[in-house]
Scaffold this active site. Structure first.
Site, PDB file in Angstrom:
ATOM      1  N   ASN A 212       0.818  -1.395  -0.233  1.00 28.92           N
ATOM      2  CA  ASN A 212      -0.125  -0.171   0.031  1.00 28.92           C
ATOM      3  C   ASN A 212       0.752   1.386  -0.022  1.00 28.92           C
ATOM      4  O   ASN A 212       2.041   1.260  -0.037  1.00 28.92           O
ATOM      5  CB  ASN A 212      -0.847  -0.131   1.028  1.00 28.92           C
ATOM      6  CG  ASN A 212      -0.222   0.086   2.519  1.00 28.92           C
ATOM      7  OD1 ASN A 212       0.494   0.977   2.839  1.00 28.92           O
ATOM      8  ND2 ASN A 212      -0.179  -1.259   3.196  1.00 28.92           N
ATOM      9  N   LYS A 290       7.958 -18.370  -9.146  1.00 31.35           N
ATOM     10  CA  LYS A 290       7.290 -17.145  -9.889  1.00 31.35           C
ATOM     11  C   LYS A 290       6.214 -17.769 -10.848  1.00 31.35           C
ATOM     12  O   LYS A 290       6.234 -18.582 -11.537  1.00 31.35           O
ATOM     13  CB  LYS A 290       8.365 -16.323 -10.843  1.00 31.35           C
ATOM     14  CG  LYS A 290       7.618 -15.052 -11.418  1.00 31.35           C
ATOM     15  CD  LYS A 290       8.859 -14.640 -12.126  1.00 31.35           C
ATOM     16  CE  LYS A 290       8.181 -13.487 -13.123  1.00 31.35           C
ATOM     17  NZ  LYS A 290       9.082 -13.138 -14.312  1.00 31.35           N
ATOM     18  N   ASP A 307      -4.970  -8.680  13.219  1.00 31.51           N
ATOM     19  CA  ASP A 307      -5.042  -7.505  13.643  1.00 31.51           C
ATOM     20  C   ASP A 307      -4.309  -7.049  14.652  1.00 31.51           C
ATOM     21  O   ASP A 307      -4.507  -7.412  15.904  1.00 31.51           O
ATOM     22  CB  ASP A 307      -6.649  -7.017  13.839  1.00 31.51           C
ATOM     23  CG  ASP A 307      -6.743  -5.654  13.940  1.00 31.51           C
ATOM     24  OD1 ASP A 307      -6.021  -4.835  14.580  1.00 31.51           O
ATOM     25  OD2 ASP A 307      -7.696  -5.038  13.378  1.00 31.51           O
ATOM     26  N   PHE A 326      -4.819   4.103  14.714  1.00 27.53           N
ATOM     27  CA  PHE A 326      -5.065   5.408  13.647  1.00 27.53           C
ATOM     28  C   PHE A 326      -6.198   4.877  12.580  1.00 27.53           C
ATOM     29  O   PHE A 326      -6.422   3.579  12.537  1.00 27.53           O
ATOM     30  CB  PHE A 326      -3.975   5.478  12.620  1.00 27.53           C
ATOM     31  CG  PHE A 326      -2.956   6.590  13.159  1.00 27.53           C
ATOM     32  CD1 PHE A 326      -2.162   6.360  14.354  1.00 27.53           C
ATOM     33  CD2 PHE A 326      -2.764   7.908  12.659  1.00 27.53           C
ATOM     34  CE1 PHE A 326      -1.310   7.317  15.017  1.00 27.53           C
ATOM     35  CE2 PHE A 326      -2.186   8.877  13.454  1.00 27.53           C
ATOM     36  CZ  PHE A 326      -1.431   8.339  14.283  1.00 27.53           C
ATOM     37  N   LYS A 344     -12.054  -2.290  17.971  1.00 33.64           N
ATOM     38  CA  LYS A 344     -10.609  -2.785  18.339  1.00 33.64           C
ATOM     39  C   LYS A 344     -10.398  -2.748  20.045  1.00 33.64           C
ATOM     40  O   LYS A 344      -9.492  -3.611  20.359  1.00 33.64           O
ATOM     41  CB  LYS A 344      -9.631  -1.768  17.575  1.00 33.64           C
ATOM     42  CG  LYS A 344     -10.028  -1.574  16.255  1.00 33.64           C
ATOM     43  CD  LYS A 344      -8.842  -2.186  15.444  1.00 33.64           C
ATOM     44  CE  LYS A 344      -8.971  -1.880  13.893  1.00 33.64           C
ATOM     45  NZ  LYS A 344      -8.096  -2.569  12.901  1.00 33.64           N
TER      46      LYS A 344
END
Ligand code: C5P
Length: 403
Positions: A212, A290, A307, A326, A344
């Site tokens: 990301n 691969k 998590d 966050f 959470k």
């Protein structure tokens, strides 16, 4: 004069370079601030500064030989590596850096540097060509990757008549770096902090992965800010382009599962700040070979990652007393963040809008809203460094109040 280093022990390793004379002033400065200094010299260092000068200024025995009967009887060389709060290598010559990078232990200096589990601060000093040499830079990369900090070198005229980087940092700069590394006198001194940062990358096959856009800037800045306030800080980070923050122990990881394991290994801590952009999913199976193109597009089945924030929030008697997350959202930021706080089980959540127009992801600024069980507090837009400083101060206030 403040006693910022009161009770602190500095082990000063002096190698053979012309800059060795500056360590005499460094010893004086550390002692002015209440710290104690014990010196180790390499054989070459004795050509540049005398053991007698060092002993007089430090008011301690100066250690030179690995196999000294009297030294071993008074204090073994392993003990010498364990006692200090910080080990400072000044001047760190190209030769000593190379021996450290190679893990050699042929003299007292390298033996102690190999054995110590304390933060190591390097103040390199050498000719500009030696500094620029590929071998020296590769050695420094290795030492940095092992968590060692650096101060300098500065650019300027050199004793050898050349100009460029290679001059040892000045004693006051080294002193400042020592204070920063030790978080001297800060409100979080004696506290332990854990910060996650950066992205995680999840392998598809040996050459491809899911990732990301997280730069790690916010998390790295938080770790640096906590350390500046005196917390012993561990930063568990996925791959980033950022230098290791000074005074922080950095554990590099790639996947979410590695990140969780590194976080659990860092417990117990007083505060955990989960600012990493952990991949929610990973490929269910990573191919050992691969994956070949064969006309058809492969389908990648995903499975959920652990998590980390939730795991730390629910860690029973190992739960940090303050757990912070966050919430990067692109819509209904506050509502989603509130739900996330409850789900959470963390104490505070910093919600931020990461939609493309905000430029937050990968950028230098951030606009966050602090959400706790009973409070919503919108902070103005500021740099990620300023956000980090304010978060660290809030943490210090909270932990201070809880004392
Ligand atoms: O659920 P979401 O990814 O939006 O939650 C964001 C918060 O949870 C961040 O603090 C992030 O670091 C943390 N997180 C985590 N492990 C995950 C996913 C998110 O620690 N697998």
């Amino acid at each position: 004069m403040t006693d910022t280093l009161a009770g602190k022990q500095v082990l000063l390793v002096i190698a053979g370079g012309i800059a060795a004379y500056k360590t005499l002033e460094l010893i004086r400065r550390v002692r002015e601030r209440g710290g104690a200094v014990r010196c180790i010299m390499t054989k070459a260092a004795e050509q540049f500064v005398t053991p007698l000068s060092l002993a007089a200024l430090s008011e301690q025995k100066v250690h030179t030989a690995l196999f000294s009967l009297t030294d071993e009887a008074e204090m073994g060389h392993i003990q010498l590596s364990r006692d200090p709060d910080i080990v400072v290598v000044a001047p760190a010559t190209a030769d000593l850096l190379a021996r450290m990078a190679g893990g050699l232990a042929g003299d007292l200096a390298t033996t102690v540097l190999l054995a110590t589990d304390k933060p190591i601060l390097l103040a390199p000093a050498m000719n500009v060509r030696m500094w620029n040499a590929t071998a020296t830079q590769a050695n420094l990369s290795k030492l940095r990757a092992r968590g060692m900090q650096m101060v300098g070198p500065n650019e300027g005229d050199m004793a050898c008549g050349e100009y460029g980087p290679g001059r040892m940092a000045e004693p006051l700069e080294i002193l400042d770096a020592i204070e920063r590394t030790l978080g001297a006198g800060g409100p979080l001194q004696g506290r332990h902090a854990l910060v996650t940062s950066g992205p995680t990358i999840e392998p598809i096959d040996p050459v491809r992965y899911l990732a990301n856009r997280s730069s790690g800037r916010q998390g790295h800045a938080i770790a640096a800010a906590l350390s500046r306030l005196g917390a012993a800080t561990v930063l568990v980070s996925g791959p980033t382009q950022l230098p290791d923050p000074s005074g922080v122990r950095v554990v590099g990881v790639e996947t979410a599962r590695e990140m969780l394991a590194a976080c659990e290994a860092a417990l117990p801590v007083d505060v955990a700040v989960c600012s990493a952009a952990v991949a929610d999913w990973r490929p269910a199976t990573a191919s050992d070979e691969k994956i070949k193109k064969n006309g058809a597009s492969p389908a990648i089945a995903l499975t959920e990652n652990p998590d980390i924030l939730q795991t730390l929030s629910q860690a029973g008697n190992r739960r940090p007393s303050l757990v912070i997350g966050f919430a990067a959202e692109t819509e209904k930021v506050e509502a989603h963040a509130k739900a996330k706080l409850a789900r959470k089980g963390c104490d505070w959540l910093f919600a931020n809008d990461v939609s493309a127009a905000t430029g937050t992801m990968g950028g230098t600024n951030n606009t966050v809203t602090l959400i706790t069980e009973d409070r919503v507090e919108a902070w103005p837009k500021m740099t990620k460094d300023d956000v980090a400083t304010q978060i660290a101060e809030r943490i210090a206030d909270h932990l201070g109040a809880a004392k």
